[in-house]
Design a protein around this motif. Structure first.
Motif, PDB file in Angstrom:
ATOM      1  N   TRP A 116      -0.528  15.553   9.301  1.00 52.43           N
ATOM      2  CA  TRP A 116      -1.531  16.303   8.556  1.00 52.43           C
ATOM      3  C   TRP A 116      -1.112  16.098   7.119  1.00 52.43           C
ATOM      4  CZ3 TRP A 116      -5.657  17.355  11.035  1.00 52.43           C
ATOM      5  CH2 TRP A 116      -5.653  17.858  12.333  1.00 52.43           C
ATOM      6  N   PRO A 117      -1.912  15.399   6.315  1.00 54.14           N
ATOM      7  CA  PRO A 117      -1.497  15.112   4.939  1.00 54.14           C
ATOM      8  C   PRO A 117      -1.370  16.379   4.099  1.00 54.14           C
ATOM      9  CG  PRO A 117      -3.435  13.824   5.569  1.00 54.14           C
ATOM     10  CD  PRO A 117      -3.194  14.814   6.653  1.00 54.14           C
ATOM     11  N   GLU A 118      -0.611  16.253   3.026  1.00 58.25           N
ATOM     12  CA  GLU A 118      -0.512  17.383   2.109  1.00 58.25           C
ATOM     13  C   GLU A 118      -1.857  17.560   1.395  1.00 58.25           C
ATOM     14  OE1 GLU A 118       2.151  17.000  -1.202  1.00 58.25           O
ATOM     15  OE2 GLU A 118       1.706  14.872  -1.408  1.00 58.25           O
ATOM     16  N   VAL A 119      -2.122  18.789   1.023  1.00 58.97           N
ATOM     17  CA  VAL A 119      -3.326  19.121   0.265  1.00 58.97           C
ATOM     18  C   VAL A 119      -2.847  19.935  -0.934  1.00 58.97           C
ATOM     19  CG1 VAL A 119      -5.629  20.155   0.357  1.00 58.97           C
ATOM     20  CG2 VAL A 119      -4.618  19.215   2.445  1.00 58.97           C
ATOM     21  N   PRO A 120      -2.433  19.228  -2.006  1.00 58.82           N
ATOM     22  CA  PRO A 120      -1.830  19.935  -3.147  1.00 58.82           C
ATOM     23  C   PRO A 120      -2.716  21.022  -3.739  1.00 58.82           C
ATOM     24  CG  PRO A 120      -1.561  17.559  -3.376  1.00 58.82           C
ATOM     25  CD  PRO A 120      -2.469  17.787  -2.199  1.00 58.82           C
ATOM     26  N   GLU A 121      -4.036  20.768  -3.830  1.00 57.80           N
ATOM     27  CA  GLU A 121      -4.922  21.771  -4.436  1.00 57.80           C
ATOM     28  C   GLU A 121      -5.007  23.045  -3.602  1.00 57.80           C
ATOM     29  OE1 GLU A 121      -7.537  18.865  -2.106  1.00 57.80           O
ATOM     30  OE2 GLU A 121      -5.796  18.718  -3.387  1.00 57.80           O
ATOM     31  N   TRP A 169      -6.979  26.489   6.601  1.00 54.01           N
ATOM     32  CA  TRP A 169      -7.647  25.449   5.818  1.00 54.01           C
ATOM     33  C   TRP A 169      -8.349  24.457   6.753  1.00 54.01           C
ATOM     34  CZ3 TRP A 169      -7.466  20.158   5.116  1.00 54.01           C
ATOM     35  CH2 TRP A 169      -8.102  19.670   3.971  1.00 54.01           C
ATOM     36  N   LEU A 170      -7.672  24.023   7.814  1.00 48.09           N
ATOM     37  CA  LEU A 170      -8.285  23.096   8.776  1.00 48.09           C
ATOM     38  C   LEU A 170      -9.468  23.761   9.488  1.00 48.09           C
ATOM     39  CD1 LEU A 170      -5.019  21.495  10.173  1.00 48.09           C
ATOM     40  CD2 LEU A 170      -6.786  20.305   8.846  1.00 48.09           C
ATOM     41  N   ALA A 171      -9.323  25.021   9.871  1.00 48.82           N
ATOM     42  CA  ALA A 171     -10.422  25.751  10.519  1.00 48.82           C
ATOM     43  C   ALA A 171     -11.644  25.803   9.603  1.00 48.82           C
ATOM     44  CB  ALA A 171      -9.976  27.154  10.901  1.00 48.82           C
ATOM     45  N   ASP A 172     -11.433  26.048   8.326  1.00 50.57           N
ATOM     46  CA  ASP A 172     -12.541  26.091   7.365  1.00 50.57           C
ATOM     47  C   ASP A 172     -13.290  24.763   7.308  1.00 50.57           C
ATOM     48  OD1 ASP A 172     -12.041  28.710   6.655  1.00 50.57           O
ATOM     49  OD2 ASP A 172     -10.999  28.201   4.783  1.00 50.57           O
ATOM     50  N   ARG A 173     -12.597  23.652   7.463  1.00 54.14           N
ATOM     51  CA  ARG A 173     -13.218  22.332   7.391  1.00 54.14           C
ATOM     52  C   ARG A 173     -14.238  22.128   8.511  1.00 54.14           C
ATOM     53  NH1 ARG A 173     -10.329  23.290   3.819  1.00 54.14           N
ATOM     54  NH2 ARG A 173     -12.299  23.626   2.846  1.00 54.14           N
ATOM     55  N   VAL A 174     -14.064  22.834   9.632  1.00 48.81           N
ATOM     56  CA  VAL A 174     -14.960  22.634  10.787  1.00 48.81           C
ATOM     57  C   VAL A 174     -15.863  23.836  11.040  1.00 48.81           C
ATOM     58  CG1 VAL A 174     -13.412  20.962  11.870  1.00 48.81           C
ATOM     59  CG2 VAL A 174     -13.216  23.380  12.496  1.00 48.81           C
ATOM     60  N   GLY A 175     -15.882  24.762  10.105  1.00 51.54           N
ATOM     61  CA  GLY A 175     -16.728  25.940  10.275  1.00 51.54           C
ATOM     62  C   GLY A 175     -16.198  26.909  11.310  1.00 51.54           C
ATOM     63  N   GLY A 176     -14.910  26.800  11.607  1.00 57.00           N
ATOM     64  CA  GLY A 176     -14.287  27.715  12.562  1.00 57.00           C
ATOM     65  C   GLY A 176     -13.454  28.737  11.822  1.00 57.00           C
ATOM     66  N   ARG A 177     -12.675  29.448  12.589  1.00 62.34           N
ATOM     67  CA  ARG A 177     -11.736  30.382  11.973  1.00 62.34           C
ATOM     68  C   ARG A 177     -10.554  30.557  12.905  1.00 62.34           C
ATOM     69  NH1 ARG A 177     -11.570  35.630  13.537  1.00 62.34           N
ATOM     70  NH2 ARG A 177     -13.087  36.284  15.057  1.00 62.34           N
ATOM     71  N   TYR A 178      -9.426  30.787  12.308  1.00 58.67           N
ATOM     72  CA  TYR A 178      -8.200  31.013  13.066  1.00 58.67           C
ATOM     73  C   TYR A 178      -8.177  32.464  13.511  1.00 58.67           C
ATOM     74  CZ  TYR A 178      -3.232  31.575  14.029  1.00 58.67           C
ATOM     75  OH  TYR A 178      -2.028  31.864  14.614  1.00 58.67           O
ATOM     76  N   THR A 179      -8.107  32.665  14.807  1.00 57.80           N
ATOM     77  CA  THR A 179      -8.143  34.018  15.367  1.00 57.80           C
ATOM     78  C   THR A 179      -6.752  34.593  15.606  1.00 57.80           C
ATOM     79  OG1 THR A 179      -8.158  33.181  17.638  1.00 57.80           O
ATOM     80  CG2 THR A 179     -10.311  33.510  16.556  1.00 57.80           C
ATOM     81  N   GLY A 180      -5.717  33.803  15.345  1.00 53.54           N
ATOM     82  CA  GLY A 180      -4.357  34.248  15.622  1.00 53.54           C
ATOM     83  C   GLY A 180      -3.871  33.811  16.986  1.00 53.54           C
ATOM     84  N   ARG A 181      -4.734  33.140  17.746  1.00 51.70           N
ATOM     85  CA  ARG A 181      -4.350  32.688  19.092  1.00 51.70           C
ATOM     86  C   ARG A 181      -3.557  31.384  18.994  1.00 51.70           C
ATOM     87  NH1 ARG A 181      -9.107  31.524  22.895  1.00 51.70           N
ATOM     88  NH2 ARG A 181      -8.343  29.493  23.438  1.00 51.70           N
ATOM     89  N   LEU A 182      -2.280  31.464  19.339  1.00 52.25           N
ATOM     90  CA  LEU A 182      -1.373  30.315  19.325  1.00 52.25           C
ATOM     91  C   LEU A 182      -0.829  30.084  20.729  1.00 52.25           C
ATOM     92  CD1 LEU A 182       0.958  30.839  16.229  1.00 52.25           C
ATOM     93  CD2 LEU A 182      -0.606  28.959  16.581  1.00 52.25           C
ATOM     94  N   GLU A 183      -0.690  28.813  21.093  1.00 47.23           N
ATOM     95  CA  GLU A 183      -0.056  28.459  22.344  1.00 47.23           C
ATOM     96  C   GLU A 183       1.103  27.530  22.026  1.00 47.23           C
ATOM     97  OE1 GLU A 183      -2.548  27.176  25.629  1.00 47.23           O
ATOM     98  OE2 GLU A 183      -4.277  28.071  24.658  1.00 47.23           O
TER      99      GLU A 183
END
Length: 187
Positions: A116-121, A169-183
């Motif tokens: 996953w590349p860096e995103v300095p901004e 940030w990645l979730a925003d790119r796809v119109g999703g959202r991180y719900t806190g669910r991690l596996e």
């Protein structure tokens, strides 16, 4: 062996939307030497035939256990249904034909990325190949196919819970959202 954290960023009943999200995330990722892995549970001879057409050397075993049939033993998979299948290190262009062949079968398709590349901004650091993955849980709510469902979940992998900003940030790119669910995802 390392473990990444797979963070659910989009769940949808629309496979087209899930694939659009995957393509968007692949456009962001560093794909140098990327490959794709497949895990699925196949219940029907029709789906099995379509999968074998896409991946003729597929490794499989009976869901009841290898002693009930496996590719290793040279058994007929159609006689051992349901079967679990695994196939690793495939070129990226095999993913969508595999997905199309699955129909309603639960599966996990994992893209092994270079980074996953860096995103300095956005203040996001580079995440190395060791932890950079993308998973589509197809017809399943989890990456292990333990929770079959009629929808599909897109996961981004990161090293730890400390990478919430990257996940969001990645979730925003796809119109999703991180719900806190991690596996936890053993790699």
């Amino acid at each position: 062996m390392s473990n990444s954290r797979a963070a659910a960023v989009l769940t949808t009943p629309d496979l087209t939307e899930a694939l659009r999200a995957i393509r968007t995330l692949l456009d962001i990722a560093d794909l140098h030497h990327a490959e794709v892995d497949f895990e699925a549970v196949i219940h029907s001879p029709e789906v099995l035939a379509r999968i074998h057409h896409v991946l003729p050397d597929l490794e499989w075993w009976a869901s009841a256990g290898k002693e009930h049939g496996s590719s290793e033993a040279g058994d007929d998979p159609a006689a051992c249904l349901p079967v679990r299948v695994n196939d690793w290190c495939n070129p990226l262009d095999v993913a969508e034909p595999f997905i199309a062949a699955l129909g309603p079968s639960p599966a996990a398709i994992r893209w092994d990325l270079n980074a996953w590349p860096e995103v300095p901004e956005a203040g996001l650091e580079y995440i190395s190949q060791k932890y950079a993955y993308l998973t589509l849980a197809l017809n399943s709510r989890d990456i292990y196919q333990d929770e079959p469902s009629n929808d599909h979940t897109v996961y981004v992998h990161v090293p730890s819970e400390d990478h919430t900003a990257h996940i969001e940030w990645l979730a925003d790119r796809v119109g999703g959202r991180y719900t806190g669910r991690l596996e936890i995802s053993p790699l």
